[in-house]
Design a protein around this motif. Structure first.
Motif, PDB file in Angstrom:
ATOM      1  N   PRO A   1       0.815  -1.229   0.000  1.00  0.00           N
ATOM      2  CA  PRO A   1       0.000   0.000   0.000  1.00  0.00           C
ATOM      3  C   PRO A   1       0.842   1.270   0.000  1.00  0.00           C
ATOM      4  O   PRO A   1       0.538   2.224  -0.732  1.00  0.00           O
ATOM      5  CB  PRO A   1      -0.832  -0.129   1.288  1.00  0.00           C
ATOM      6  CG  PRO A   1      -0.878  -1.583   1.569  1.00  0.00           C
ATOM      7  CD  PRO A   1       0.431  -2.119   1.101  1.00  0.00           C
ATOM      8  N   ALA A   2       1.911   1.294   0.819  1.00  0.00           N
ATOM      9  CA  ALA A   2       2.761   2.487   0.868  1.00  0.00           C
ATOM     10  C   ALA A   2       3.491   2.699  -0.455  1.00  0.00           C
ATOM     11  O   ALA A   2       3.641   3.842  -0.920  1.00  0.00           O
ATOM     12  CB  ALA A   2       3.773   2.356   2.007  1.00  0.00           C
ATOM     13  N   LEU A   3       3.937   1.613  -1.079  1.00  0.00           N
ATOM     14  CA  LEU A   3       4.629   1.722  -2.362  1.00  0.00           C
ATOM     15  C   LEU A   3       3.698   2.267  -3.440  1.00  0.00           C
ATOM     16  O   LEU A   3       4.093   3.116  -4.249  1.00  0.00           O
ATOM     17  CB  LEU A   3       5.172   0.357  -2.779  1.00  0.00           C
ATOM     18  CG  LEU A   3       5.943   0.285  -4.095  1.00  0.00           C
ATOM     19  CD1 LEU A   3       7.180   1.166  -4.033  1.00  0.00           C
ATOM     20  CD2 LEU A   3       6.335  -1.163  -4.411  1.00  0.00           C
ATOM     21  N   THR A   4       2.455   1.808  -3.442  1.00  0.00           N
ATOM     22  CA  THR A   4       1.487   2.289  -4.432  1.00  0.00           C
ATOM     23  C   THR A   4       1.240   3.779  -4.266  1.00  0.00           C
ATOM     24  O   THR A   4       1.249   4.541  -5.246  1.00  0.00           O
ATOM     25  CB  THR A   4       0.169   1.524  -4.288  1.00  0.00           C
ATOM     26  OG1 THR A   4       0.402   0.119  -4.390  1.00  0.00           O
ATOM     27  CG2 THR A   4      -0.810   1.944  -5.364  1.00  0.00           C
ATOM     28  N   LEU A   5       1.001   4.220  -3.042  1.00  0.00           N
ATOM     29  CA  LEU A   5       0.746   5.637  -2.794  1.00  0.00           C
ATOM     30  C   LEU A   5       1.976   6.490  -3.093  1.00  0.00           C
ATOM     31  O   LEU A   5       1.853   7.633  -3.548  1.00  0.00           O
ATOM     32  CB  LEU A   5       0.301   5.838  -1.348  1.00  0.00           C
ATOM     33  CG  LEU A   5      -1.058   5.234  -0.971  1.00  0.00           C
ATOM     34  CD1 LEU A   5      -1.323   5.386   0.519  1.00  0.00           C
ATOM     35  CD2 LEU A   5      -2.174   5.895  -1.774  1.00  0.00           C
ATOM     36  N   SER A   6       3.175   5.946  -2.832  1.00  0.00           N
ATOM     37  CA  SER A   6       4.404   6.692  -3.121  1.00  0.00           C
ATOM     38  C   SER A   6       4.581   6.906  -4.607  1.00  0.00           C
ATOM     39  O   SER A   6       4.926   8.009  -5.058  1.00  0.00           O
ATOM     40  CB  SER A   6       5.615   5.946  -2.557  1.00  0.00           C
ATOM     41  OG  SER A   6       5.506   5.774  -1.167  1.00  0.00           O
ATOM     42  N   ILE A   7       4.352   5.869  -5.390  1.00  0.00           N
ATOM     43  CA  ILE A   7       4.536   5.963  -6.842  1.00  0.00           C
ATOM     44  C   ILE A   7       3.567   6.966  -7.445  1.00  0.00           C
ATOM     45  O   ILE A   7       3.938   7.793  -8.288  1.00  0.00           O
ATOM     46  CB  ILE A   7       4.373   4.573  -7.483  1.00  0.00           C
ATOM     47  CG1 ILE A   7       5.517   3.644  -7.044  1.00  0.00           C
ATOM     48  CG2 ILE A   7       4.339   4.678  -9.002  1.00  0.00           C
ATOM     49  CD1 ILE A   7       5.372   2.225  -7.528  1.00  0.00           C
ATOM     50  N   THR A   8       2.312   6.920  -7.010  1.00  0.00           N
ATOM     51  CA  THR A   8       1.312   7.833  -7.576  1.00  0.00           C
ATOM     52  C   THR A   8       1.510   9.272  -7.107  1.00  0.00           C
ATOM     53  O   THR A   8       1.069  10.211  -7.776  1.00  0.00           O
ATOM     54  CB  THR A   8      -0.101   7.371  -7.199  1.00  0.00           C
ATOM     55  OG1 THR A   8      -0.211   7.252  -5.774  1.00  0.00           O
ATOM     56  CG2 THR A   8      -0.409   6.020  -7.821  1.00  0.00           C
ATOM     57  N   GLY A   9       2.152   9.462  -5.960  1.00  0.00           N
ATOM     58  CA  GLY A   9       2.316  10.811  -5.435  1.00  0.00           C
ATOM     59  C   GLY A   9       3.538  11.542  -5.943  1.00  0.00           C
ATOM     60  O   GLY A   9       3.704  12.740  -5.671  1.00  0.00           O
ATOM     61  N   VAL A  10       4.424  10.855  -6.667  1.00  0.00           N
ATOM     62  CA  VAL A  10       5.678  11.461  -7.123  1.00  0.00           C
ATOM     63  C   VAL A  10       5.454  12.425  -8.273  1.00  0.00           C
ATOM     64  O   VAL A  10       6.080  13.492  -8.344  1.00  0.00           O
ATOM     65  CB  VAL A  10       6.672  10.354  -7.530  1.00  0.00           C
ATOM     66  CG1 VAL A  10       7.800  10.916  -8.368  1.00  0.00           C
ATOM     67  CG2 VAL A  10       7.237   9.677  -6.293  1.00  0.00           C
ATOM     68  N   ALA A  11       4.552  12.080  -9.196  1.00  0.00           N
ATOM     69  CA  ALA A  11       4.460  12.789 -10.475  1.00  0.00           C
ATOM     70  C   ALA A  11       4.197  14.277 -10.314  1.00  0.00           C
ATOM     71  O   ALA A  11       4.881  15.112 -10.923  1.00  0.00           O
ATOM     72  CB  ALA A  11       3.370  12.144 -11.331  1.00  0.00           C
ATOM     73  N   ASN A  12       3.203  14.645  -9.526  1.00  0.00           N
ATOM     74  CA  ASN A  12       2.823  16.058  -9.409  1.00  0.00           C
ATOM     75  C   ASN A  12       3.965  16.900  -8.842  1.00  0.00           C
ATOM     76  O   ASN A  12       4.277  17.989  -9.358  1.00  0.00           O
ATOM     77  CB  ASN A  12       1.585  16.171  -8.523  1.00  0.00           C
ATOM     78  CG  ASN A  12       1.021  17.571  -8.496  1.00  0.00           C
ATOM     79  OD1 ASN A  12       1.010  18.267  -9.506  1.00  0.00           O
ATOM     80  ND2 ASN A  12       0.548  18.000  -7.337  1.00  0.00           N
ATOM     81  N   ILE A  13       4.615  16.387  -7.795  1.00  0.00           N
ATOM     82  CA  ILE A  13       5.709  17.136  -7.172  1.00  0.00           C
ATOM     83  C   ILE A  13       6.891  17.262  -8.136  1.00  0.00           C
ATOM     84  O   ILE A  13       7.505  18.330  -8.253  1.00  0.00           O
ATOM     85  CB  ILE A  13       6.141  16.449  -5.869  1.00  0.00           C
ATOM     86  CG1 ILE A  13       4.971  16.417  -4.878  1.00  0.00           C
ATOM     87  CG2 ILE A  13       7.335  17.149  -5.243  1.00  0.00           C
ATOM     88  CD1 ILE A  13       5.263  15.670  -3.605  1.00  0.00           C
ATOM     89  N   ALA A  14       7.219  16.183  -8.830  1.00  0.00           N
ATOM     90  CA  ALA A  14       8.369  16.210  -9.735  1.00  0.00           C
ATOM     91  C   ALA A  14       8.151  17.180 -10.896  1.00  0.00           C
ATOM     92  O   ALA A  14       9.058  17.949 -11.246  1.00  0.00           O
ATOM     93  CB  ALA A  14       8.638  14.805 -10.266  1.00  0.00           C
ATOM     94  N   LEU A  15       6.967  17.173 -11.497  1.00  0.00           N
ATOM     95  CA  LEU A  15       6.717  18.045 -12.640  1.00  0.00           C
ATOM     96  C   LEU A  15       6.722  19.523 -12.245  1.00  0.00           C
ATOM     97  O   LEU A  15       7.283  20.363 -12.960  1.00  0.00           O
ATOM     98  CB  LEU A  15       5.376  17.672 -13.284  1.00  0.00           C
ATOM     99  CG  LEU A  15       5.341  16.318 -14.013  1.00  0.00           C
ATOM    100  CD1 LEU A  15       3.938  16.021 -14.507  1.00  0.00           C
ATOM    101  CD2 LEU A  15       6.328  16.299 -15.183  1.00  0.00           C
ATOM    102  N   HIS A  16       6.101  19.850 -11.111  1.00  0.00           N
ATOM    103  CA  HIS A  16       6.094  21.245 -10.676  1.00  0.00           C
ATOM    104  C   HIS A  16       7.505  21.717 -10.272  1.00  0.00           C
ATOM    105  O   HIS A  16       7.896  22.853 -10.562  1.00  0.00           O
ATOM    106  CB  HIS A  16       5.131  21.432  -9.504  1.00  0.00           C
ATOM    107  CG  HIS A  16       3.700  21.498  -9.912  1.00  0.00           C
ATOM    108  ND1 HIS A  16       2.947  20.375 -10.180  1.00  0.00           N
ATOM    109  CD2 HIS A  16       2.881  22.560 -10.119  1.00  0.00           C
ATOM    110  CE1 HIS A  16       1.729  20.734 -10.526  1.00  0.00           C
ATOM    111  NE2 HIS A  16       1.651  22.045 -10.497  1.00  0.00           N
TER     112      HIS A  16
END
Length: 330
Positions: free
Chosen positions: A196-211
């Motif tokens: 569960p933590a790995l799934t949430l981590s992967i999905t949460g990276v994109a927005n922060i990285a792009l901005h």
């Protein structure tokens, strides 16, 4: 200090108004739900065998015979006294149920929040510093792919790979099935929380990285960075001294704002992994017409999200001295 206290006081008043509005919207949505609490939790066949007196008792228990305005005002008055009511499904105080479920979800949400923030900032800085090169294209492609991938689909994919095919991690739940609670170790809980933590981590990276990438590009194209390079500063020094310092403030904003995304994603992820956390309790309360529990979960999670934004606002002054000096003059 006086300004900080006044700022925090205004924010707390806004939070109270926000929670009030969130509770009203949640209550109205539950009232508009087509689900019948009696048929959902008792069943049509069982209702057909009950006497009118028994059905009347069930309607009183589920609040079907109480006007909606009276139900909401009664709940609001109880909350003002610190009582969030009793869960209709779990037969326990709402705060007790939320505390137990939040304890299960806390480390999953916290670890996903920290990992996604650190990876997102690192990837964003790398992509911005290597604009147009293969690391930038690779990171952008990854972020665009992940941002368009549903969280539940990614959870199912990770479940199939690491739990079903490889057998490295458990399929679901927060502890091994059938094991006595006293025998469950911290390592067991950790193994069950990894997916569960790995799934949430992967999905949460994109927005922060792009901005962060966009902000990093703006910083590296600024006049003071051009002057620093003209002075002979190395590229690593430019990125560390000027780049990171200027992307720190928006990174804090994005990091604390991502709390809402992670909590929202945990609802679907916990359903896939049958993880007994706060997200699964919210789904159970919604499908089971447990109004006190759903209202309590909604208000508590909204308060957590608002608290994250408040912490980000208070940290601005610590990161950027100009904001601190401007606040002091104001």
């Amino acid at each position: 200090m006086k300004h900080r206290l006044g700022f925090a006081g205004k924010k707390l008043i806004r939070m109270a108004l926000l929670l009030f509005g969130v509770s009203i919207v949640t209550f109205l949505l539950m009232c508009a739900s087509p689900l019948d609490p009696l048929q959902t939790n008792v069943g049509q066949a069982a209702l057909g065998t009950m006497s009118p007196e028994q059905i009347e008792k069930l309607e009183t228990y589920w609040g079907v015979d109480t006007p909606p305005v009276e139900r909401y005002l009664g709940w609001l008055l109880d909350v003002a006294r610190g009582d969030f009511g009793t869960s209709l499904l779990y037969r326990q105080p709402v705060l007790t149920v939320i505390g137990d479920r939040l304890a299960s979800s806390f480390w999953v949400i916290l670890s996903a929040w920290v990992i996604s923030g650190v990876l997102g900032l690192t990837m964003g800085v790398m992509a911005g510093a290597s604009r147009g090169k293969w690391p930038d294209r690779l990171i952008r492609g990854y972020c665009l792919l992940i941002s368009s991938t549903p969280a539940f689909w990614l959870a199912i994919l990770l479940l199939l790979i690491f739990a079903v095919w490889l057998g490295w991690l458990p399929v679901g739940l927060s502890v091994p099935a059938g094991m006595d609670a006293a025998a469950v170790t911290a390592a067991d809980r950790l193994r069950h929380a990894i997916l569960p933590a790995l799934t949430l981590s992967i999905t949460g990276v994109a927005n922060i990285a792009l901005h962060t990438r966009e902000k990093m590009i703006d910083v590296l194209e600024s006049d003071y960075v051009l002057f620093a390079r003209a002075r002979g500063e190395s590229e690593a020094s430019v990125i560390l001294r000027h780049g990171l310092r200027n992307v720190a403030l928006p990174a804090i904003t994005l990091q604390f704002a991502s709390v809402s995304e992670i909590i929202g994603g945990s609802v679907l992820v916990e359903q896939v992994f049958s993880y007994p956390g706060l997200g699964q309790a919210a789904v159970t309360a919604g499908l089971g017409s447990d109004l006190p529990l759903l209202l309590g979960i909604t208000v508590v999670t909204a308060a957590i999200v608002f608290a994250g934004n408040l912490i980000a606002d208070l940290l601005y002054g610590a990161v950027d001295p100009k904001i601190r000096k401007g606040a002091a003059r104001g």
